[in-house]
Scaffold this active site. Structure first.
Site, PDB file in Angstrom:
ATOM      1  N   ARG A   1      46.699  47.501  24.227  1.00 44.80           N
ATOM      2  CA  ARG A   1      46.913  47.776  25.660  1.00 44.80           C
ATOM      3  C   ARG A   1      45.848  48.690  26.270  1.00 44.80           C
ATOM      4  NH1 ARG A   1      52.160  48.122  23.723  1.00 44.80           N
ATOM      5  NH2 ARG A   1      53.291  46.190  24.119  1.00 44.80           N
TER       6      ARG A   1
ATOM      7  N   LYS B   1      35.207  45.321  36.622  1.00 42.89           N
ATOM      8  CA  LYS B   1      35.619  43.925  36.419  1.00 42.89           C
ATOM      9  C   LYS B   1      35.188  43.490  35.028  1.00 42.89           C
ATOM     10  CE  LYS B   1      35.564  41.975  41.075  1.00 42.89           C
ATOM     11  NZ  LYS B   1      34.981  40.924  41.924  1.00 42.89           N
TER      12      LYS B   1
ATOM     13  N   GLU C   1      20.365  41.374  43.127  1.00 40.35           N
ATOM     14  CA  GLU C   1      21.555  42.177  43.457  1.00 40.35           C
ATOM     15  C   GLU C   1      21.156  43.482  44.154  1.00 40.35           C
ATOM     16  OE1 GLU C   1      24.544  41.007  43.166  1.00 40.35           O
ATOM     17  OE2 GLU C   1      24.374  39.415  41.671  1.00 40.35           O
TER      18      GLU C   1
ATOM     19  N   LYS D   1      27.553  50.678  44.977  1.00 37.72           N
ATOM     20  CA  LYS D   1      28.691  49.964  44.384  1.00 37.72           C
ATOM     21  C   LYS D   1      29.851  50.931  44.135  1.00 37.72           C
ATOM     22  CE  LYS D   1      30.337  46.391  41.471  1.00 37.72           C
ATOM     23  NZ  LYS D   1      30.115  45.342  40.483  1.00 37.72           N
TER      24      LYS D   1
ATOM     25  N   ARG E   1      35.347  45.450  49.403  1.00 35.34           N
ATOM     26  CA  ARG E   1      34.621  45.061  48.178  1.00 35.34           C
ATOM     27  C   ARG E   1      34.107  43.624  48.288  1.00 35.34           C
ATOM     28  NH1 ARG E   1      36.017  46.521  41.790  1.00 35.34           N
ATOM     29  NH2 ARG E   1      34.193  45.471  40.954  1.00 35.34           N
TER      30      ARG E   1
ATOM     31  N   ASN F   1      30.076  40.182  47.885  1.00 37.26           N
ATOM     32  CA  ASN F   1      29.892  38.746  47.655  1.00 37.26           C
ATOM     33  C   ASN F   1      28.845  38.139  48.584  1.00 37.26           C
ATOM     34  OD1 ASN F   1      31.842  38.577  45.632  1.00 37.26           O
ATOM     35  ND2 ASN F   1      33.452  38.640  47.173  1.00 37.26           N
TER      36      ASN F   1
ATOM     37  N   HIS G   1      27.458  30.850  43.988  1.00 38.06           N
ATOM     38  CA  HIS G   1      28.378  30.351  42.966  1.00 38.06           C
ATOM     39  C   HIS G   1      28.452  28.830  42.993  1.00 38.06           C
ATOM     40  CE1 HIS G   1      30.722  34.383  42.676  1.00 38.06           C
ATOM     41  NE2 HIS G   1      29.814  34.292  41.730  1.00 38.06           N
TER      42      HIS G   1
ATOM     43  N   HIS H   1      22.125  33.802  37.525  1.00 35.85           N
ATOM     44  CA  HIS H   1      23.032  34.183  38.602  1.00 35.85           C
ATOM     45  C   HIS H   1      22.258  34.715  39.833  1.00 35.85           C
ATOM     46  CE1 HIS H   1      26.601  35.841  40.481  1.00 35.85           C
ATOM     47  NE2 HIS H   1      26.061  37.049  40.474  1.00 35.85           N
TER      48      HIS H   1
HETATM   49  N1  LIG Z   1      31.708  42.283  35.748  1.00 36.04           N
HETATM   50  C1  LIG Z   1      31.021  42.120  36.850  1.00 36.04           C
HETATM   51  O1  LIG Z   1      31.270  42.794  37.863  1.00 36.04           O
HETATM   52  C2  LIG Z   1      29.902  41.141  36.869  1.00 36.04           C
HETATM   53  C3  LIG Z   1      29.018  41.101  37.970  1.00 36.04           C
HETATM   54  C4  LIG Z   1      27.945  40.213  37.921  1.00 36.04           C
HETATM   55  C5  LIG Z   1      27.767  39.384  36.817  1.00 36.04           C
HETATM   56  N2  LIG Z   1      28.644  39.450  35.769  1.00 36.04           N
HETATM   57  C6  LIG Z   1      28.464  38.607  34.584  1.00 36.04           C
HETATM   58  O2  LIG Z   1      27.257  39.006  33.942  1.00 36.04           O
HETATM   59  C7  LIG Z   1      26.780  37.923  33.153  1.00 36.04           C
HETATM   60  C8  LIG Z   1      25.285  37.818  33.311  1.00 36.04           C
HETATM   61  O3  LIG Z   1      24.713  39.031  32.872  1.00 36.04           O
HETATM   62  P1  LIG Z   1      23.138  39.168  32.634  1.00 36.04           P
HETATM   63  O4  LIG Z   1      22.420  38.570  33.773  1.00 36.04           O
HETATM   64  O5  LIG Z   1      22.876  40.566  32.253  1.00 36.04           O
HETATM   65  O6  LIG Z   1      22.857  38.135  31.448  1.00 36.04           O
HETATM   66  P2  LIG Z   1      22.932  38.287  29.845  1.00 36.04           P
HETATM   67  O7  LIG Z   1      23.924  39.276  29.434  1.00 36.04           O
HETATM   68  O8  LIG Z   1      23.079  36.892  29.340  1.00 36.04           O
HETATM   69  O9  LIG Z   1      21.475  38.819  29.486  1.00 36.04           O
HETATM   70  C9  LIG Z   1      20.352  38.018  29.781  1.00 36.04           C
HETATM   71  C10 LIG Z   1      19.463  37.803  28.543  1.00 36.04           C
HETATM   72  O10 LIG Z   1      18.710  38.980  28.312  1.00 36.04           O
HETATM   73  C11 LIG Z   1      18.863  39.407  26.952  1.00 36.04           C
HETATM   74  N3  LIG Z   1      18.714  40.856  27.010  1.00 36.04           N
HETATM   75  C12 LIG Z   1      19.594  41.767  27.470  1.00 36.04           C
HETATM   76  N4  LIG Z   1      19.042  42.979  27.489  1.00 36.04           N
HETATM   77  C13 LIG Z   1      17.781  42.844  27.018  1.00 36.04           C
HETATM   78  C14 LIG Z   1      16.696  43.745  26.832  1.00 36.04           C
HETATM   79  N5  LIG Z   1      16.779  45.023  27.202  1.00 36.04           N
HETATM   80  N6  LIG Z   1      15.549  43.265  26.300  1.00 36.04           N
HETATM   81  C15 LIG Z   1      15.428  41.939  26.005  1.00 36.04           C
HETATM   82  N7  LIG Z   1      16.397  41.041  26.181  1.00 36.04           N
HETATM   83  C16 LIG Z   1      17.565  41.487  26.690  1.00 36.04           C
HETATM   84  C17 LIG Z   1      20.216  38.911  26.565  1.00 36.04           C
HETATM   85  O11 LIG Z   1      20.336  38.816  25.163  1.00 36.04           O
HETATM   86  C18 LIG Z   1      20.238  37.547  27.267  1.00 36.04           C
HETATM   87  O12 LIG Z   1      19.552  36.588  26.504  1.00 36.04           O
HETATM   88  C19 LIG Z   1      27.550  36.694  33.609  1.00 36.04           C
HETATM   89  O13 LIG Z   1      28.482  36.332  32.620  1.00 36.04           O
HETATM   90  C20 LIG Z   1      28.276  37.138  34.873  1.00 36.04           C
HETATM   91  O14 LIG Z   1      29.521  36.488  35.052  1.00 36.04           O
HETATM   92  C21 LIG Z   1      29.692  40.309  35.786  1.00 36.04           C
END
Ligand SMILES: NC(=O)c1ccc[n+]([C@@H]2O[C@H](COP(=O)([O-])OP(=O)(O)OC[C@H]3O[C@@H](n4cnc5c(N)ncnc54)[C@H](O)[C@@H]3O)[C@@H](O)[C@H]2O)c1
Length: 357
Positions: free
Chosen positions: A120, A142, A184, A226, A240, A244, A251, A264
Site C-alpha cells: 500500500r 503521476k 516540454e 510544474k 493542471r 496538456n 497524443h 512524445h
Molecule cells: N508521469 C508523468 O507525469 C509523465 C509525463 C510525461 C511523460 N511520461 C512518460 O514518460 C515516458 C517517456 O519518458 P522519456 O522520454 O524519458 O523516455 P525513456 O524513459 O524511454 O528514455 C529515453 C531513452 O533514453 C535512455 N536514457 C535515459 N537516460 C539516459 C542518459 N542519461 N544517457 C543515455 N541514455 C539515457 C533510455 O534508456 C531510453 O532508451 C513515457 O512512458 C510517458 O508516458 C510520464
C-alpha cells in the site's frame, strides 16, 4: 545547486537540481527517515552509465539492491510490475523500504507505480536522467503503466519523497531525446512564463550545447512551474489541464503512428504548432506570438507541420476519445499570448473545419 519545493502539506518534497551531484545523494536522503533497504529500478542502458555512481552516492548505511527492466516503453507493463514484486518479496522489503527510480520517464512511471502499490505504498525517490523526466514526468506524482487497450490507463497519483536532477547525466543522452524533452520546456514558456520562453529563444545555442548553467536554469524554472500548478490542482480537476497544451493533438499523433515513430516531445511540438494555428484562426493570439511559437519549436529541431501520412479526420477520431474531453467536446488548450492559455471545447466538425483551413 538549486532546490524547488513542491508544497503538498505532509506530502511536500524537494527537487534538487545540480551538476555532478550523484555523489552527494546520501546528504539529500539524510532527513527523510528511510529504512535500511533500497531497491534501485533502472534499465541496462542507464544503469551501465550511472548505476555505480548512484550506489556510491547513497553510501554505506543502506542495503542496496537493483532490478533492471527492458529499455523500452514495454517495461511499463503488469508483466514487469509482477516480476519486480516477486523480487521485492524475496528481498524482504518492508514498509520502510525505498524504491529509487534511475532513468527516464519509463523507469520513473513504472517504479513509481510499484512504490505506490507494494504494501500500500513505500518510500519513492526519483533520479530522472532524461530532459523529459527532469522537467516533467518525475514531478507531480503521476505514476503508472500501460494496458494493452491503451497507454497510461493503470496508475495512481503518488508523490515521491525526493527528486534529484543531475544535469550532467544529460551529456550521454542522444540529441533526439534532448530535443524531444525540450518541447516540454517550450510548453512551460508558452503556457506560463514569457521570460522562460525568451531564454529558450535567446540562449538556444548554449542550451543545445548542453551548457550546464543554462540547463540548470531552464530545468529549475520548469520544475517550479510544474510544482506551482500541481500545488494548486494535484488531481487535474482544473488548471493542471493547462499542462496538456500541445498534448491533445500530440497524443492523437502518437496513437495513430502506434507509438514508435514519434518521441512524445516530437508529437507535442507538432501539437503546440497546431494549437497555435487554431488560436490564430480564432484571433486569440497575434501573428507575432504565433510566429514566435513556431520559431521556438523549430529552433529545437522539432517539426511544426502535420505529417501528410495521416488524414485530419482520422486524427480527430482519436482526439474524440481523449480522457480530458467533456460533454462530447474535444478540449484544446490554446494560447492567448506567450505565457497564458485558455481551455476551449470544440465539436469534431468545428475542429475539422479549423484544421482543414
Ligand atoms: N508521469 C508523468 O507525469 C509523465 C509525463 C510525461 C511523460 N511520461 C512518460 O514518460 C515516458 C517517456 O519518458 P522519456 O522520454 O524519458 O523516455 P525513456 O524513459 O524511454 O528514455 C529515453 C531513452 O533514453 C535512455 N536514457 C535515459 N537516460 C539516459 C542518459 N542519461 N544517457 C543515455 N541514455 C539515457 C533510455 O534508456 C531510453 O532508451 C513515457 O512512458 C510517458 O508516458 C510520464
Amino acid at each position: 545547486m538549486d532546490k524547488v519545493i513542491v508544497g503538498l502539506k505532509e506530502r511536500s518534497y524537494d527537487i534538487i537540481i545540480g551538476n555532478k551531484i550523484l555523489k552527494e545523494l546520501h546528504k539529500f536522503l539524510a532527513n527523510l527517515n528511510l529504512g535500511k533497504k533500497i531497491l534501485i529500478i533502472s534499465n541496462p542502458t542507464v544503469f551501465e552509465l550511472y548505476g555505480q555512481a548512484v550506489i556510491e552516492g547513497l553510501g554505506e548505511q543502506y542495503e542496496i539492491a537493483f532490478y533492471l527492466v527492458e529499455d523500452s516503453e514495454n517495461a511499463k507493463s503488469i508483466h514487469w510490475v509482477n516480476k519486480i514484486y516477486d523480487f521485492m518479496i524475496d528481498y524482504k522489503m518492508d514498509r520502510q523500504a525505498t524504491i529509487v527510480a534511475l532513468g527516464g520517464g519509463v523507469v520513473g512511471d513504472l517504479a513509481g507505480f510499484v512504490a505506490a502499490t507494494y504494501m500500500r505504498g513505500i518510500h519513492f525517490i526519483q533520479i530522472p536522467t532524461t530532459v523529459l523526466a527532469q522537467v516533467d514526468s518525475s514531478v507531480g506524482g503521476k505514476v503508472g503503466i500501460n494496458h494493452e487497450k491503451g497507454k497510461n490507463l493503470i496508475g495512481a497519483f503518488y508523490q515521491p519523497k525526493l527528486v534529484v536532477c543531475d544535469v550532467d547525466t544529460l551529456n550521454t543522452l542522444p540529441m533526439r531525446e534532448i530535443y524531444a524533452g525540450l518541447a516540454e520546456v517550450i510548453k512551460y514558456g508558452i503556457i506560463y512564463d514569457r521570460t522562460l520562453f525568451n531564454i529558450l529563444i535567446e540562449k538556444h545555442k548554449e542550451i543545445l550545447a548542453l551548457n550546464t548553467e543554462q540547463l540548470e536554469k531552464i530545468i529549475k524554472r520548469s520544475c517550479e512551474i510544474k510544482a506551482r500548478i500541481v500545488e494548486e490542482d494535484e488531481k487535474e480537476l482544473g488548471i493542471r489541464a493547462n499542462l496538456n497544451f500541445g498534448h491533445t493533438f500530440g497524443h492523437a499523433l502518437e496513437n495513430i503512428s502506434t507509438y514508435g515513430k514519434y518521441r512524445h516531445g516530437e508529437a507535442v511540438g507538432i501539437g503546440m504548432a497546431v494549437a497555435g494555428k487554431i488560436a490564430l484562426s480564432l484571433d486569440h493570439i497575434t501573428i507575432e506570438d504565433y510566429e514566435a511559437i513556431l520559431k521556438s519549436i523549430t529552433l529545437y529541431h522539432l517539426a511544426t507541420e502535420i505529417p501528410e501520412d495521416y488524414t485530419i479526420s482520422n486524427l480527430i477520431k482519436i482526439m474524440e476519445l481523449d480522457k480530458k474531453n467533456k460533454d462530447n467536446q474535444i478540449r484544446m488548450i490554446l494560447p492567448t499570448k506567450i505565457g497564458q492559455v485558455i481551455s476551449q471545447g470544440f465539436s469534431s466538425n468545428e475542429l475539422l473545419e479549423l484544421l482543414s483551413r
